[in-house]
Design a protein around this motif. Structure first.
Motif, short mmCIF file in Angstrom:
data_model
loop_
_atom_site.label_atom_id
_atom_site.label_comp_id
_atom_site.label_asym_id
_atom_site.label_seq_id
_atom_site.Cartn_x
_atom_site.Cartn_y
_atom_site.Cartn_z
N CYS A 4 0.96 -1.11 0.13
CA CYS A 4 0.11 0.06 0.16
C CYS A 4 0.81 1.21 0.15
O CYS A 4 1.76 1.30 1.03
CB CYS A 4 -0.84 -0.03 1.30
N PRO A 5 0.72 2.13 -0.98
CA PRO A 5 1.60 3.17 -0.95
C PRO A 5 1.28 4.37 0.09
O PRO A 5 2.06 5.17 0.50
CB PRO A 5 1.52 3.91 -2.50
N LYS A 6 0.13 4.22 0.65
CA LYS A 6 -0.40 5.24 1.60
C LYS A 6 0.19 4.57 3.27
O LYS A 6 0.86 5.44 3.85
CB LYS A 6 -1.78 5.40 1.61
N CYS A 7 -0.15 3.33 3.40
CA CYS A 7 0.15 3.03 4.94
C CYS A 7 1.46 2.13 4.92
O CYS A 7 1.94 1.67 6.14
CB CYS A 7 -1.16 2.46 5.70
N LYS A 8 1.87 1.77 3.71
CA LYS A 8 3.02 0.92 3.80
C LYS A 8 2.89 -0.41 4.04
O LYS A 8 3.68 -1.14 4.28
CB LYS A 8 4.21 1.45 4.39
N ALA A 9 1.53 -0.99 3.93
CA ALA A 9 1.33 -2.23 4.54
C ALA A 9 1.68 -3.28 3.36
O ALA A 9 1.56 -2.86 2.26
CB ALA A 9 -0.09 -2.54 4.79
N GLU A 10 2.11 -4.53 3.67
CA GLU A 10 2.59 -5.48 2.85
C GLU A 10 1.49 -6.30 2.73
O GLU A 10 0.85 -7.03 3.59
CB GLU A 10 3.75 -6.08 3.10
N TYR A 11 0.99 -6.96 1.48
CA TYR A 11 -0.13 -8.02 1.05
C TYR A 11 0.50 -9.06 0.37
O TYR A 11 1.47 -9.15 -0.37
CB TYR A 11 -1.25 -6.95 0.30
N ARG A 12 -0.54 -10.18 0.66
CA ARG A 12 -0.02 -11.18 -0.11
C ARG A 12 -0.69 -11.24 -1.71
O ARG A 12 -1.34 -10.53 -2.09
CB ARG A 12 -0.90 -12.66 0.32
N GLU A 13 -0.02 -12.05 -2.71
CA GLU A 13 -0.34 -12.08 -4.03
C GLU A 13 -1.65 -12.06 -4.08
O GLU A 13 -2.68 -12.95 -3.53
CB GLU A 13 0.68 -13.14 -4.78
N GLY A 14 -2.43 -11.44 -5.15
CA GLY A 14 -3.82 -11.55 -5.22
C GLY A 14 -4.83 -10.38 -4.95
O GLY A 14 -5.76 -10.18 -5.50
N PHE A 15 -4.12 -9.61 -3.96
CA PHE A 15 -4.75 -8.56 -3.51
C PHE A 15 -4.50 -7.29 -4.37
O PHE A 15 -3.42 -7.25 -4.91
CB PHE A 15 -4.15 -8.11 -2.04
N THR A 16 -5.38 -6.38 -4.50
CA THR A 16 -5.31 -5.38 -5.41
C THR A 16 -5.63 -3.71 -4.93
O THR A 16 -5.31 -3.05 -5.32
CB THR A 16 -5.99 -5.33 -6.90
N VAL A 26 0.63 -0.92 -5.01
CA VAL A 26 1.70 -1.21 -6.01
C VAL A 26 2.68 -2.15 -5.71
O VAL A 26 2.82 -2.89 -4.79
CB VAL A 26 2.59 0.30 -5.94
N ASN A 27 3.49 -2.46 -6.88
CA ASN A 27 4.39 -3.71 -6.68
C ASN A 27 5.77 -3.45 -5.89
O ASN A 27 6.29 -4.25 -5.20
CB ASN A 27 4.84 -4.20 -8.07
N SER A 28 5.92 -2.11 -5.59
CA SER A 28 7.26 -1.82 -5.06
C SER A 28 6.99 -0.52 -4.28
O SER A 28 6.49 0.63 -5.06
CB SER A 28 8.60 -1.87 -5.57
#
Length: 175
Positions: A4-16, A26-28
Motif C-alpha cells: 500500500c503506497p499510503k500506509c506501507k502495509a505489505e499484502y499477499r499476491e492476489g490483493f489489488t 503497488v508492486n514496490s
C-alpha cells in the motif's frame, strides 16, 4: 509482493486494494529519504536555523527572557533543556532548565539583551525589607475571604451521635 503506497502495509499476491486505505496496491514502494527528527520539528515563522542561546533555570525566567526578546522583534521559542533525552516523557518539566532558542541571524542581539538583563539584575541587590513591605501591602489589598461553612462539619455531631446510639444498642443486644 504488493504494497500500500499510503500506509506501507505489505499484502499477499492476489490483493489489488488496501483494505484500510482503499487505494490501489503497488508492486514496490518508492525509496524514501530518511526524515531526521530535526526536519520533523516545525519552526516558528521567521526562524530558519535555530540556536540555543541561553538556558534558564525555570519557566518563569524563560518566559521573562522570551518576552524581552519578543519586545525587540526577535523570533524566539523555548523548550526543556536536554530535550532529546526527556521528550519521550509526558509532561516534561523544567528540571533540567529551559533552553531559549532564536534564529542564528539573531544570536548576537539576543545574547546581548540577555547579558544586559542579567547584569542589571545582578547590580540591583535584593532588599529584604522592601520585599517584606511589598508582601504586606499586597496582603492588605487582598480582601478577606469569609469562611465558608462546610456541610461535613455540620454533620459531624449527627454522625457521632448515630455511632454512639449504634454502640449502645450493640452493647445491649450482645448482653
Amino acid at each position: 509482493m504488493p504494497w500500500c503506497p499510503k500506509c506501507k502495509a505489505e499484502y499477499r499476491e492476489g490483493f489489488t486494494e488496501c483494505s484500510a486505505c482503499h487505494v490501489p496496491l503497488v508492486n514496490s514502494l518508492p525509496e524514501e529519504n530518511e526524515v531526521s527528527e530535526r526536519d520533523k520539528f516545525v519552526l516558528p515563522d521567521g526562524m530558519e536555523k535555530p540556536i540555543a542561546v541561553y538556558t534558564a533555570s525555570n519557566r518563569l525566567e524563560a518566559e521573562t527572557i522570551c518576552d524581552l526578546l519578543r519586545e525587540h522583534d526577535i523570533v524566539v521559542f523555548n523548550r526543556p533543556a536536554a530535550f532529546r533525552q526527556i521528550q519521550a516523557y509526558a509532561g516534561a518539566d523544567a528540571r533540567f532548565g529551559v533552553e531559549i532558542i532564536v534564529d542564528a541571524s539573531q544570536t548576537a542581539q539576543a545574547c546581548a539583551l540577555i547579558d544586559e538583563m542579567n547584569h542589571d539584575l545582578a547590580e540591583q541587590p535584593v532588599d529584604e525589607e522592601a520585599l517584606a513591605r511589598l508582601a504586606e501591602e499586597q496582603a492588605m489589598e487582598t480582601p478577606e475571604q469569609p469562611m465558608e461553612d462546610n456541610a461535613s462539619f455540620k454533620l459531624l455531631p449527627v454522625v457521632a451521635g448515630i455511632i454512639v446510639v449504634a454502640l449502645v444498642l450493640l452493647y445491649f443486644v450482645s448482653n
